[in-house]
Enzyme design. Structure first.
Site, PDB file in Angstrom:
ATOM      1  N   ARG A 168      -7.525 -18.374  13.850  1.00  0.00           N
ATOM      2  CA  ARG A 168      -7.373 -19.569  13.003  1.00  0.00           C
ATOM      3  C   ARG A 168      -5.970 -20.168  13.180  1.00  0.00           C
ATOM      4  O   ARG A 168      -5.792 -21.380  13.129  1.00  0.00           O
ATOM      5  CB  ARG A 168      -7.593 -19.211  11.533  1.00  0.00           C
ATOM      6  CG  ARG A 168      -8.999 -18.729  11.198  1.00  0.00           C
ATOM      7  CD  ARG A 168      -9.064 -18.334   9.739  1.00  0.00           C
ATOM      8  NE  ARG A 168     -10.365 -17.838   9.303  1.00  0.00           N
ATOM      9  CZ  ARG A 168     -10.756 -16.570   9.374  1.00  0.00           C
ATOM     10  NH1 ARG A 168      -9.940 -15.657   9.895  1.00  0.00           N
ATOM     11  NH2 ARG A 168     -11.947 -16.204   8.928  1.00  0.00           N
ATOM     12  N   ASP A 209     -14.526 -15.026   1.635  1.00  0.00           N
ATOM     13  CA  ASP A 209     -14.325 -13.666   2.142  1.00  0.00           C
ATOM     14  C   ASP A 209     -14.937 -12.627   1.194  1.00  0.00           C
ATOM     15  O   ASP A 209     -15.478 -11.610   1.635  1.00  0.00           O
ATOM     16  CB  ASP A 209     -12.819 -13.404   2.339  1.00  0.00           C
ATOM     17  CG  ASP A 209     -12.202 -14.411   3.304  1.00  0.00           C
ATOM     18  OD1 ASP A 209     -12.938 -14.911   4.180  1.00  0.00           O
ATOM     19  OD2 ASP A 209     -11.003 -14.707   3.178  1.00  0.00           O
ATOM     20  N   ARG A 245     -18.600 -12.504   1.791  1.00  0.00           N
ATOM     21  CA  ARG A 245     -18.887 -11.715   3.015  1.00  0.00           C
ATOM     22  C   ARG A 245     -18.710 -10.222   2.753  1.00  0.00           C
ATOM     23  O   ARG A 245     -19.452  -9.387   3.291  1.00  0.00           O
ATOM     24  CB  ARG A 245     -17.966 -12.184   4.149  1.00  0.00           C
ATOM     25  CG  ARG A 245     -18.352 -13.558   4.655  1.00  0.00           C
ATOM     26  CD  ARG A 245     -17.474 -14.001   5.806  1.00  0.00           C
ATOM     27  NE  ARG A 245     -17.923 -15.283   6.313  1.00  0.00           N
ATOM     28  CZ  ARG A 245     -17.133 -16.193   6.877  1.00  0.00           C
ATOM     29  NH1 ARG A 245     -15.841 -15.951   7.005  1.00  0.00           N
ATOM     30  NH2 ARG A 245     -17.629 -17.320   7.320  1.00  0.00           N
ATOM     31  N   HIS A 293      -6.231 -15.420   4.509  1.00  0.00           N
ATOM     32  CA  HIS A 293      -7.523 -15.771   5.115  1.00  0.00           C
ATOM     33  C   HIS A 293      -7.340 -15.736   6.640  1.00  0.00           C
ATOM     34  O   HIS A 293      -7.292 -16.763   7.306  1.00  0.00           O
ATOM     35  CB  HIS A 293      -7.974 -17.156   4.633  1.00  0.00           C
ATOM     36  CG  HIS A 293      -9.313 -17.552   5.166  1.00  0.00           C
ATOM     37  ND1 HIS A 293     -10.469 -16.849   4.902  1.00  0.00           N
ATOM     38  CD2 HIS A 293      -9.690 -18.591   5.973  1.00  0.00           C
ATOM     39  CE1 HIS A 293     -11.486 -17.427   5.507  1.00  0.00           C
ATOM     40  NE2 HIS A 293     -11.045 -18.476   6.168  1.00  0.00           N
TER      41      HIS A 293
HETATM   42  N1  LIG Z   1     -11.034 -21.946   4.679  1.00  0.00           N
HETATM   43  C1  LIG Z   1     -12.199 -21.502   5.119  1.00  0.00           C
HETATM   44  O1  LIG Z   1     -12.749 -20.534   4.614  1.00  0.00           O
HETATM   45  C2  LIG Z   1     -12.885 -22.199   6.250  1.00  0.00           C
HETATM   46  C3  LIG Z   1     -12.217 -23.149   6.983  1.00  0.00           C
HETATM   47  N2  LIG Z   1     -12.846 -23.813   7.997  1.00  0.00           N
HETATM   48  C4  LIG Z   1     -12.077 -24.852   8.685  1.00  0.00           C
HETATM   49  O2  LIG Z   1     -12.569 -26.121   8.263  1.00  0.00           O
HETATM   50  C5  LIG Z   1     -12.278 -27.089   9.269  1.00  0.00           C
HETATM   51  C6  LIG Z   1     -13.526 -27.920   9.562  1.00  0.00           C
HETATM   52  O3  LIG Z   1     -14.493 -27.138  10.212  1.00  0.00           O
HETATM   53  P1  LIG Z   1     -15.888 -27.807  10.671  1.00  0.00           P
HETATM   54  O4  LIG Z   1     -16.428 -28.629   9.575  1.00  0.00           O
HETATM   55  O5  LIG Z   1     -16.700 -26.727  11.240  1.00  0.00           O
HETATM   56  O6  LIG Z   1     -15.384 -28.778  11.839  1.00  0.00           O
HETATM   57  P2  LIG Z   1     -16.133 -30.108  12.358  1.00  0.00           P
HETATM   58  O7  LIG Z   1     -15.518 -30.433  13.671  1.00  0.00           O
HETATM   59  O8  LIG Z   1     -17.603 -29.940  12.280  1.00  0.00           O
HETATM   60  O9  LIG Z   1     -15.722 -31.218  11.288  1.00  0.00           O
HETATM   61  C7  LIG Z   1     -14.408 -31.659  11.129  1.00  0.00           C
HETATM   62  C8  LIG Z   1     -14.476 -33.154  10.833  1.00  0.00           C
HETATM   63  O10 LIG Z   1     -13.168 -33.619  10.529  1.00  0.00           O
HETATM   64  C9  LIG Z   1     -13.104 -34.963  10.984  1.00  0.00           C
HETATM   65  N3  LIG Z   1     -11.729 -35.414  11.071  1.00  0.00           N
HETATM   66  C10 LIG Z   1     -10.787 -35.134  12.000  1.00  0.00           C
HETATM   67  N4  LIG Z   1      -9.644 -35.775  11.715  1.00  0.00           N
HETATM   68  C11 LIG Z   1      -9.850 -36.480  10.578  1.00  0.00           C
HETATM   69  C12 LIG Z   1      -9.047 -37.325   9.782  1.00  0.00           C
HETATM   70  N5  LIG Z   1      -7.777 -37.590  10.100  1.00  0.00           N
HETATM   71  N6  LIG Z   1      -9.609 -37.884   8.686  1.00  0.00           N
HETATM   72  C13 LIG Z   1     -10.884 -37.639   8.342  1.00  0.00           C
HETATM   73  N7  LIG Z   1     -11.690 -36.826   9.066  1.00  0.00           N
HETATM   74  C14 LIG Z   1     -11.188 -36.255  10.171  1.00  0.00           C
HETATM   75  C15 LIG Z   1     -13.811 -34.908  12.334  1.00  0.00           C
HETATM   76  O11 LIG Z   1     -14.209 -36.206  12.789  1.00  0.00           O
HETATM   77  C16 LIG Z   1     -14.994 -33.994  12.022  1.00  0.00           C
HETATM   78  O12 LIG Z   1     -16.151 -34.714  11.646  1.00  0.00           O
HETATM   79  C17 LIG Z   1     -11.739 -26.304  10.459  1.00  0.00           C
HETATM   80  O13 LIG Z   1     -10.322 -26.363  10.477  1.00  0.00           O
HETATM   81  C18 LIG Z   1     -12.197 -24.884  10.171  1.00  0.00           C
HETATM   82  O14 LIG Z   1     -11.401 -23.922  10.795  1.00  0.00           O
HETATM   83  C19 LIG Z   1     -14.130 -23.561   8.330  1.00  0.00           C
HETATM   84  C20 LIG Z   1     -14.852 -22.618   7.625  1.00  0.00           C
HETATM   85  C21 LIG Z   1     -14.285 -21.859   6.553  1.00  0.00           C
HETATM   86  O1  LIG Z   2     -13.597 -18.332  11.082  1.00  0.00           O
HETATM   87  C1  LIG Z   2     -13.171 -19.490  11.064  1.00  0.00           C
HETATM   88  O2  LIG Z   2     -12.404 -19.972  11.907  1.00  0.00           O
HETATM   89  C2  LIG Z   2     -13.596 -20.381   9.935  1.00  0.00           C
HETATM   90  C3  LIG Z   2     -13.291 -19.681   8.692  1.00  0.00           C
HETATM   91  O3  LIG Z   2     -12.185 -19.702   8.199  1.00  0.00           O
HETATM   92  C4  LIG Z   2     -14.302 -18.736   8.204  1.00  0.00           C
HETATM   93  O4  LIG Z   2     -15.504 -18.902   8.459  1.00  0.00           O
HETATM   94  O5  LIG Z   2     -13.892 -17.791   7.536  1.00  0.00           O
END
Ligand SMILES: NC(=O)C1=CN([C@@H]2O[C@H](COP(=O)(O)OP(=O)(O)OC[C@H]3O[C@@H](n4cnc5c(N)ncnc54)[C@H](O)[C@@H]3O)[C@@H](O)[C@H]2O)C=CC1
Ligand SMILES: O=C([O-])CC(=O)C(=O)O
Length: 308
Positions: free
Chosen positions: A88, A148, A151, A175
Protein backbone atom coordinates in the site's frame (compact mmCIF):
# COMPACT_ATOMS: atom_id res chain seq x y z
CA UNK A 1 -28.48 13.94 5.48
CA UNK A 2 -26.06 14.12 2.58
CA UNK A 3 -23.03 11.87 2.15
CA UNK A 4 -20.37 12.50 -0.50
CA UNK A 5 -18.18 9.71 -1.83
CA UNK A 6 -15.19 10.88 -3.86
CA UNK A 7 -13.95 8.26 -6.30
CA UNK A 8 -16.70 6.32 -8.06
CA UNK A 9 -14.42 3.34 -8.71
CA UNK A 10 -14.65 -0.09 -7.14
CA UNK A 11 -14.58 1.00 -3.48
CA UNK A 12 -16.51 4.26 -3.92
CA UNK A 13 -19.38 2.57 -5.76
CA UNK A 14 -19.46 -0.20 -3.15
CA UNK A 15 -19.66 2.44 -0.37
CA UNK A 16 -22.56 4.14 -2.17
CA UNK A 17 -24.34 0.84 -2.71
CA UNK A 18 -24.11 -0.34 0.91
CA UNK A 19 -25.07 3.08 2.28
CA UNK A 20 -28.12 3.21 -0.01
CA UNK A 21 -29.13 -0.38 0.72
CA UNK A 22 -29.27 0.40 4.45
CA UNK A 23 -31.47 3.42 3.66
CA UNK A 24 -30.31 5.76 6.47
CA UNK A 25 -29.02 8.67 4.30
CA UNK A 26 -31.18 11.07 2.30
CA UNK A 27 -28.61 11.49 -0.47
CA UNK A 28 -25.31 10.08 -1.68
CA UNK A 29 -23.27 12.21 -4.11
CA UNK A 30 -20.60 10.35 -6.09
CA UNK A 31 -17.73 12.45 -7.45
CA UNK A 32 -15.10 11.31 -9.95
CA UNK A 33 -12.58 12.94 -12.24
CA UNK A 34 -13.34 10.60 -15.18
CA UNK A 35 -15.93 12.30 -17.41
CA UNK A 36 -19.42 10.83 -16.93
CA UNK A 37 -18.21 7.96 -14.73
CA UNK A 38 -19.81 9.05 -11.44
CA UNK A 39 -23.02 10.00 -13.24
CA UNK A 40 -23.12 6.54 -14.84
CA UNK A 41 -22.46 4.70 -11.57
CA UNK A 42 -25.13 6.80 -9.82
CA UNK A 43 -27.70 6.06 -12.54
CA UNK A 44 -26.94 2.33 -12.50
CA UNK A 45 -27.24 2.25 -8.69
CA UNK A 46 -30.48 4.27 -8.76
CA UNK A 47 -31.95 1.67 -11.10
CA UNK A 48 -31.50 -0.88 -8.29
CA UNK A 49 -33.60 1.25 -5.89
CA UNK A 50 -36.99 -0.20 -6.77
CA UNK A 51 -35.49 -3.70 -6.87
CA UNK A 52 -33.66 -3.41 -3.55
CA UNK A 53 -36.22 -1.22 -1.82
CA UNK A 54 -34.33 1.93 -0.84
CA UNK A 55 -35.19 5.63 -1.08
CA UNK A 56 -31.70 7.12 -0.77
CA UNK A 57 -31.11 9.39 -3.75
CA UNK A 58 -27.77 8.75 -5.50
CA UNK A 59 -26.38 11.38 -7.87
CA UNK A 60 -23.06 11.70 -9.68
CA UNK A 61 -20.85 14.55 -10.83
CA UNK A 62 -17.63 14.94 -12.76
CA UNK A 63 -15.71 17.19 -10.40
CA UNK A 64 -18.46 19.71 -9.59
CA UNK A 65 -17.98 20.06 -5.85
CA UNK A 66 -20.81 22.57 -5.51
CA UNK A 67 -23.05 19.47 -5.69
CA UNK A 68 -21.42 18.18 -2.50
CA UNK A 69 -22.23 21.33 -0.48
CA UNK A 70 -23.58 20.72 2.99
CA UNK A 71 -22.35 17.11 3.26
CA UNK A 72 -22.42 15.68 6.79
CA UNK A 73 -19.86 13.03 5.83
CA UNK A 74 -17.43 12.76 2.91
CA UNK A 75 -15.60 9.54 2.07
CA UNK A 76 -12.34 9.83 0.12
CA UNK A 77 -11.70 6.76 -2.05
CA UNK A 78 -10.08 8.60 -4.98
CA UNK A 79 -6.67 7.38 -6.04
CA UNK A 80 -5.01 4.32 -7.44
CA UNK A 81 -5.26 0.84 -5.92
CA UNK A 82 -2.30 -1.52 -5.68
CA UNK A 83 -1.55 -4.35 -8.09
CA UNK A 84 -0.38 -7.83 -7.02
CA UNK A 85 3.10 -7.73 -5.47
CA UNK A 86 2.86 -4.08 -4.43
CA UNK A 87 2.54 -2.68 -0.91
CA UNK A 88 0.00 0.00 0.00
CA UNK A 89 2.91 2.32 0.83
CA UNK A 90 4.01 2.36 -2.81
CA UNK A 91 0.83 4.29 -3.70
CA UNK A 92 1.86 7.40 -1.76
CA UNK A 93 3.43 9.25 -4.71
CA UNK A 94 0.21 9.48 -6.74
CA UNK A 95 -2.41 9.32 -4.01
CA UNK A 96 -1.04 12.08 -1.75
CA UNK A 97 -1.60 14.74 -4.42
CA UNK A 98 -5.11 13.46 -5.17
CA UNK A 99 -6.14 13.25 -1.50
CA UNK A 100 -4.83 16.74 -0.74
CA UNK A 101 -6.67 18.34 -3.67
CA UNK A 102 -9.91 16.46 -2.99
CA UNK A 103 -9.80 17.45 0.70
CA UNK A 104 -9.50 21.13 -0.17
CA UNK A 105 -12.49 20.94 -2.52
CA UNK A 106 -14.60 19.09 0.05
CA UNK A 107 -13.86 21.49 2.92
CA UNK A 108 -14.50 24.53 0.72
CA UNK A 109 -18.08 23.42 0.08
CA UNK A 110 -18.78 21.61 3.39
CA UNK A 111 -16.82 23.31 6.20
CA UNK A 112 -18.60 21.20 8.85
CA UNK A 113 -17.92 17.88 7.10
CA UNK A 114 -16.62 14.72 8.78
CA UNK A 115 -14.08 13.09 6.46
CA UNK A 116 -13.54 9.34 6.25
CA UNK A 117 -10.23 8.56 4.54
CA UNK A 118 -9.98 5.31 2.58
CA UNK A 119 -7.29 5.92 -0.09
CA UNK A 120 -3.99 4.16 0.61
CA UNK A 121 -1.58 4.23 2.30
CA UNK A 122 -4.52 5.07 4.53
CA UNK A 123 -2.82 5.94 7.86
CA UNK A 124 -0.53 8.35 6.02
CA UNK A 125 -3.38 9.78 3.91
CA UNK A 126 -5.39 10.40 7.11
CA UNK A 127 -2.34 12.20 8.55
CA UNK A 128 -2.12 14.28 5.36
CA UNK A 129 -5.78 15.30 5.71
CA UNK A 130 -5.11 16.37 9.31
CA UNK A 131 -2.15 18.48 8.22
CA UNK A 132 -3.84 20.14 5.24
CA UNK A 133 -7.60 20.43 5.89
CA UNK A 134 -7.77 22.69 8.95
CA UNK A 135 -10.55 20.45 10.32
CA UNK A 136 -10.65 19.52 14.02
CA UNK A 137 -9.17 16.10 14.70
CA UNK A 138 -12.55 14.64 15.74
CA UNK A 139 -13.75 15.07 12.17
CA UNK A 140 -11.05 13.08 10.35
CA UNK A 141 -11.35 9.31 10.53
CA UNK A 142 -9.29 6.73 8.66
CA UNK A 143 -10.99 3.49 7.62
CA UNK A 144 -8.86 0.39 8.12
CA UNK A 145 -9.61 -1.25 11.45
CA UNK A 146 -13.27 -1.89 10.67
CA UNK A 147 -12.27 -3.83 7.56
CA UNK A 148 -9.30 -5.59 9.13
CA UNK A 149 -11.45 -6.64 12.11
CA UNK A 150 -14.06 -8.10 9.73
CA UNK A 151 -11.28 -10.09 8.05
CA UNK A 152 -10.00 -11.19 11.48
CA UNK A 153 -13.49 -12.47 12.37
CA UNK A 154 -13.70 -14.28 9.03
CA UNK A 155 -10.41 -16.07 9.70
CA UNK A 156 -11.34 -16.82 13.34
CA UNK A 157 -14.66 -18.35 12.30
CA UNK A 158 -12.87 -20.43 9.68
CA UNK A 159 -10.39 -21.78 12.25
CA UNK A 160 -13.12 -22.33 14.87
CA UNK A 161 -15.47 -23.88 12.29
CA UNK A 162 -18.11 -21.58 13.75
CA UNK A 163 -20.62 -19.12 12.32
CA UNK A 164 -19.13 -15.63 12.05
CA UNK A 165 -21.91 -14.29 14.30
CA UNK A 166 -20.41 -16.33 17.18
CA UNK A 167 -17.10 -14.50 16.89
CA UNK A 168 -15.85 -11.12 18.08
CA UNK A 169 -12.44 -9.55 17.65
CA UNK A 170 -10.62 -6.36 16.80
CA UNK A 171 -7.56 -5.25 14.82
CA UNK A 172 -5.68 -2.07 15.74
CA UNK A 173 -2.40 -0.29 14.81
CA UNK A 174 -1.47 0.20 11.13
CA UNK A 175 -3.47 -0.66 8.01
CA UNK A 176 -0.45 -2.35 6.40
CA UNK A 177 0.70 -5.89 5.65
CA UNK A 178 3.17 -5.85 8.55
CA UNK A 179 1.76 -3.26 10.97
CA UNK A 180 -1.68 -4.71 11.66
CA UNK A 181 -2.24 -5.92 15.21
CA UNK A 182 -5.06 -8.47 15.52
CA UNK A 183 -5.86 -8.56 19.25
CA UNK A 184 -5.97 -12.34 19.64
CA UNK A 185 -5.84 -12.01 23.44
CA UNK A 186 -9.24 -10.28 23.38
CA UNK A 187 -10.97 -12.32 20.65
CA UNK A 188 -13.93 -14.40 21.81
CA UNK A 189 -16.47 -17.00 20.71
CA UNK A 190 -19.71 -16.12 22.53
CA UNK A 191 -17.71 -14.50 25.33
CA UNK A 192 -15.18 -17.35 25.68
CA UNK A 193 -11.55 -16.46 24.76
CA UNK A 194 -10.72 -18.13 21.44
CA UNK A 195 -7.40 -19.30 22.92
CA UNK A 196 -9.51 -21.98 24.68
CA UNK A 197 -10.29 -23.54 21.31
CA UNK A 198 -7.33 -22.84 19.02
CA UNK A 199 -3.76 -24.20 19.05
CA UNK A 200 -0.71 -21.95 18.85
CA UNK A 201 -0.31 -22.97 15.22
CA UNK A 202 -3.92 -22.03 14.42
CA UNK A 203 -3.45 -18.73 16.27
CA UNK A 204 -0.34 -17.87 14.23
CA UNK A 205 -2.16 -18.76 11.01
CA UNK A 206 -5.23 -16.63 11.83
CA UNK A 207 -3.02 -13.64 12.66
CA UNK A 208 -0.92 -13.96 9.52
CA UNK A 209 -3.91 -14.47 7.19
CA UNK A 210 -5.60 -11.42 8.73
CA UNK A 211 -2.53 -9.23 8.25
CA UNK A 212 -2.10 -10.17 4.60
CA UNK A 213 -5.87 -10.11 3.96
CA UNK A 214 -5.68 -7.21 1.50
CA UNK A 215 -2.65 -8.65 -0.33
CA UNK A 216 -4.32 -12.07 -0.65
CA UNK A 217 -7.36 -10.51 -2.34
CA UNK A 218 -5.19 -8.29 -4.54
CA UNK A 219 -3.38 -11.40 -5.80
CA UNK A 220 -6.68 -13.17 -6.53
CA UNK A 221 -8.46 -10.16 -8.10
CA UNK A 222 -5.57 -8.39 -9.86
CA UNK A 223 -6.59 -5.22 -8.00
CA UNK A 224 -7.58 -4.63 -4.40
CA UNK A 225 -10.88 -5.55 -2.73
CA UNK A 226 -14.07 -3.48 -2.68
CA UNK A 227 -17.08 -5.30 -1.15
CA UNK A 228 -15.81 -5.53 2.44
CA UNK A 229 -14.15 -2.08 2.25
CA UNK A 230 -17.46 -0.56 1.11
CA UNK A 231 -19.40 -2.39 3.82
CA UNK A 232 -16.89 -1.23 6.47
CA UNK A 233 -17.30 2.39 5.37
CA UNK A 234 -21.09 2.06 5.46
CA UNK A 235 -20.96 0.91 9.10
CA UNK A 236 -18.88 3.97 10.02
CA UNK A 237 -21.13 6.37 8.10
CA UNK A 238 -24.23 4.87 9.73
CA UNK A 239 -22.71 5.21 13.20
CA UNK A 240 -22.25 8.95 12.47
CA UNK A 241 -25.55 9.70 10.74
CA UNK A 242 -27.63 7.68 13.20
CA UNK A 243 -25.49 8.69 16.21
CA UNK A 244 -25.09 5.02 17.11
CA UNK A 245 -21.92 5.56 19.16
CA UNK A 246 -20.47 2.25 18.00
CA UNK A 247 -16.96 1.33 19.14
CA UNK A 248 -15.00 0.95 15.91
CA UNK A 249 -11.23 0.73 15.42
CA UNK A 250 -10.30 3.73 13.22
CA UNK A 251 -7.10 5.50 12.23
CA UNK A 252 -7.10 8.63 14.38
CA UNK A 253 -4.67 11.42 15.23
CA UNK A 254 -3.10 10.45 18.54
CA UNK A 255 -2.08 12.90 21.21
CA UNK A 256 -0.43 10.68 23.81
CA UNK A 257 -2.96 7.84 23.56
CA UNK A 258 -1.25 4.43 23.34
CA UNK A 259 2.06 6.24 23.90
CA UNK A 260 2.06 7.97 20.50
CA UNK A 261 1.60 11.54 19.26
CA UNK A 262 1.42 13.34 15.92
CA UNK A 263 0.53 10.17 14.01
CA UNK A 264 -2.66 8.49 12.74
CA UNK A 265 -2.98 4.86 13.81
CA UNK A 266 -5.82 2.42 14.34
CA UNK A 267 -7.33 2.56 17.83
CA UNK A 268 -10.81 1.78 19.15
CA UNK A 269 -13.08 4.82 19.28
CA UNK A 270 -16.69 5.77 19.86
CA UNK A 271 -18.11 7.09 16.59
CA UNK A 272 -21.23 9.27 16.72
CA UNK A 273 -22.87 12.35 15.27
CA UNK A 274 -19.83 14.59 15.87
CA UNK A 275 -17.32 12.09 14.51
CA UNK A 276 -14.85 10.75 17.07
CA UNK A 277 -16.50 11.12 20.46
CA UNK A 278 -13.79 9.32 22.42
CA UNK A 279 -10.67 7.23 21.90
CA UNK A 280 -11.06 4.13 24.03
CA UNK A 281 -8.00 3.15 26.02
CA UNK A 282 -7.78 -0.64 26.34
CA UNK A 283 -5.12 -2.60 28.18
CA UNK A 284 -2.59 -4.23 25.87
CA UNK A 285 -0.16 -7.00 26.75
CA UNK A 286 3.56 -6.09 26.75
CA UNK A 287 3.94 -7.92 23.42
CA UNK A 288 1.02 -5.98 21.92
CA UNK A 289 2.44 -2.68 23.19
CA UNK A 290 5.76 -3.44 21.51
CA UNK A 291 4.02 -4.34 18.23
CA UNK A 292 1.96 -1.13 18.36
CA UNK A 293 5.16 0.92 18.82
CA UNK A 294 6.82 -0.94 15.93
CA UNK A 295 3.83 -0.19 13.66
CA UNK A 296 3.97 3.48 14.68
CA UNK A 297 7.64 3.68 13.74
CA UNK A 298 6.96 2.26 10.27
CA UNK A 299 4.01 4.63 9.63
CA UNK A 300 6.10 7.58 10.85
CA UNK A 301 8.78 6.67 8.28
CA UNK A 302 6.18 6.70 5.49
CA UNK A 303 4.72 9.99 6.75
CA UNK A 304 8.22 11.42 6.38
CA UNK A 305 7.83 11.13 2.60
CA UNK A 306 4.88 13.57 2.57
CA UNK A 307 5.33 17.06 1.22
CA UNK A 308 2.76 19.55 2.51
N1 LIG B 1 -8.49 1.81 3.61
C1 LIG B 1 -8.88 0.64 3.15
O1 LIG B 1 -9.22 -0.27 3.89
C2 LIG B 1 -8.94 0.40 1.67
C3 LIG B 1 -8.38 1.31 0.80
N2 LIG B 1 -8.45 1.12 -0.55
C4 LIG B 1 -7.88 2.17 -1.39
O2 LIG B 1 -8.95 2.91 -1.97
C5 LIG B 1 -8.49 3.52 -3.18
C6 LIG B 1 -9.50 3.27 -4.30
O3 LIG B 1 -9.51 1.91 -4.66
P1 LIG B 1 -10.46 1.41 -5.86
O4 LIG B 1 -11.81 1.99 -5.69
O5 LIG B 1 -10.30 -0.04 -5.94
O6 LIG B 1 -9.76 2.11 -7.12
P2 LIG B 1 -10.47 2.47 -8.52
O7 LIG B 1 -9.36 2.72 -9.48
O8 LIG B 1 -11.49 1.46 -8.86
O9 LIG B 1 -11.23 3.84 -8.22
C7 LIG B 1 -10.56 5.02 -7.91
C8 LIG B 1 -11.33 6.16 -8.56
O10 LIG B 1 -10.76 7.40 -8.16
C9 LIG B 1 -10.94 8.29 -9.25
N3 LIG B 1 -10.08 9.45 -9.10
C10 LIG B 1 -8.75 9.57 -9.32
N4 LIG B 1 -8.35 10.83 -9.09
C11 LIG B 1 -9.44 11.54 -8.71
C12 LIG B 1 -9.66 12.88 -8.33
N5 LIG B 1 -8.67 13.77 -8.29
N6 LIG B 1 -10.92 13.24 -8.02
C13 LIG B 1 -11.94 12.37 -8.05
N7 LIG B 1 -11.78 11.07 -8.40
C14 LIG B 1 -10.55 10.65 -8.73
C15 LIG B 1 -10.60 7.43 -10.46
O11 LIG B 1 -11.09 8.01 -11.68
C16 LIG B 1 -11.29 6.12 -10.11
O12 LIG B 1 -12.60 6.03 -10.63
C17 LIG B 1 -7.10 2.94 -3.44
O13 LIG B 1 -6.11 3.86 -3.00
C18 LIG B 1 -7.08 1.70 -2.56
O14 LIG B 1 -5.78 1.31 -2.21
C19 LIG B 1 -9.07 0.05 -1.08
C20 LIG B 1 -9.66 -0.89 -0.26
C21 LIG B 1 -9.62 -0.80 1.16
O1 LIG C 1 -5.11 -4.23 0.03
C1 LIG C 1 -5.24 -3.11 -0.47
O2 LIG C 1 -4.37 -2.52 -1.12
C2 LIG C 1 -6.55 -2.40 -0.28
C3 LIG C 1 -6.83 -2.38 1.15
O3 LIG C 1 -6.35 -1.54 1.88
C4 LIG C 1 -7.49 -3.56 1.71
O4 LIG C 1 -8.25 -4.26 1.02
O5 LIG C 1 -7.26 -3.81 2.89
Amino acid sequence: MKVTVVGAGAVGASCAEYIAMKDFAAEVVLVDIKEGFAEGKAMDLMQTASLNGFDTKITGTTGDYSKTAGSKVAVITSGIPRKPGMTREELIGINAGIVKEVTQNLVKHSPDVIIIVVSNPMDTMAYLVHKTSGLPKERIIGMGGALDSARFKYRLAEALESPISDVDGMVIAAHSDTGMLPLFSKATRNGVPVSEFLSDEQKANVIEETKIGGATLTKLLGTSAWYAPGAAVSVMVQSILCDQKKMIPCSLMLDGEYGESDICLGVPAIIGKDGVEKIVNITLTEEEKAKFAEAAKAVRDVNGDLKF
